[in-house]
Design a protein around this motif. Structure first.
Motif, PDB file in Angstrom:
ATOM      1  N   HIS A 193      -2.079  -1.574  -6.863  1.00 53.12           N
ATOM      2  CA  HIS A 193      -2.418  -0.280  -7.452  1.00 53.12           C
ATOM      3  C   HIS A 193      -2.789  -0.469  -8.916  1.00 53.12           C
ATOM      4  CE1 HIS A 193       0.303   0.570  -4.082  1.00 53.12           C
ATOM      5  NE2 HIS A 193      -0.490   1.594  -3.886  1.00 53.12           N
ATOM      6  N   TRP A 237       3.161  -4.769  -6.418  1.00 46.08           N
ATOM      7  CA  TRP A 237       2.847  -3.343  -6.483  1.00 46.08           C
ATOM      8  C   TRP A 237       1.746  -3.083  -7.517  1.00 46.08           C
ATOM      9  CZ3 TRP A 237       3.585   0.904  -3.761  1.00 46.08           C
ATOM     10  CH2 TRP A 237       3.310   2.129  -4.369  1.00 46.08           C
ATOM     11  N   HIS A 286       0.818  -1.205   0.000  1.00 43.36           N
ATOM     12  CA  HIS A 286       0.000   0.000   0.000  1.00 43.36           C
ATOM     13  C   HIS A 286       0.850   1.253   0.000  1.00 43.36           C
ATOM     14  CE1 HIS A 286      -3.541  -2.397   0.364  1.00 43.36           C
ATOM     15  NE2 HIS A 286      -3.058  -3.011   1.436  1.00 43.36           N
TER      16      HIS A 286
END
Length: 116
Positions: free
Chosen positions: A109, A105, A42
């Motif tokens: 996202h 990652w 995050h």
């Protein structure tokens, strides 16, 4: 009379020590990458990235020392060849860990459909 046997290469011993240090650094980096705080991805895992690049640099130094040892004549090259193999394996493992971090990652996202 027996001919004197060649001595171990100092470059090979240094390469093996550096490669073992890189192995320990990689183990610590992999452990930190799997800590629950970073596993969710995050926030930017700066510590993981810095540790990965430091480990990469140490591994490259061990690789270069191992190549230097392999090119020496008149010396035993066993430790250099071991270091060379360990360094190549560590480079592959670091690329794998970096790819995993990048994948985690991207999963945390996702790109919005209107931005793509």
């Amino acid at each position: 009379m027996n001919a004197p046997r060649p001595r171990h290469s100092a470059l090979g011993i240094a390469a093996l020590v550096v490669s073992l240090v890189a192995l320990v650094l990689f183990a610590v980096t992999a452990h930190v990458a799997h800590v629950p705080r970073y596993a969710g991805m995050h926030e930017v895992p700066v510590a993981v990235l810095v540790m990965l690049f430091v480990c990469l640099g140490v591994t490259v130094v061990g690789l270069l020392l191992g190549i230097g040892c392999a090119l020496q004549h008149q010396r035993r090259r066993v430790t250099g060849v071991l270091a060379l193999g360990l360094s190549i394996t560590l480079l592959w493992a670091q690329a794998s860990l970096g790819s995993w971090v990048h994948q985690q990652w991207e999963q945390a996202h996702p790109v919005a459909a209107d931005q793509a």
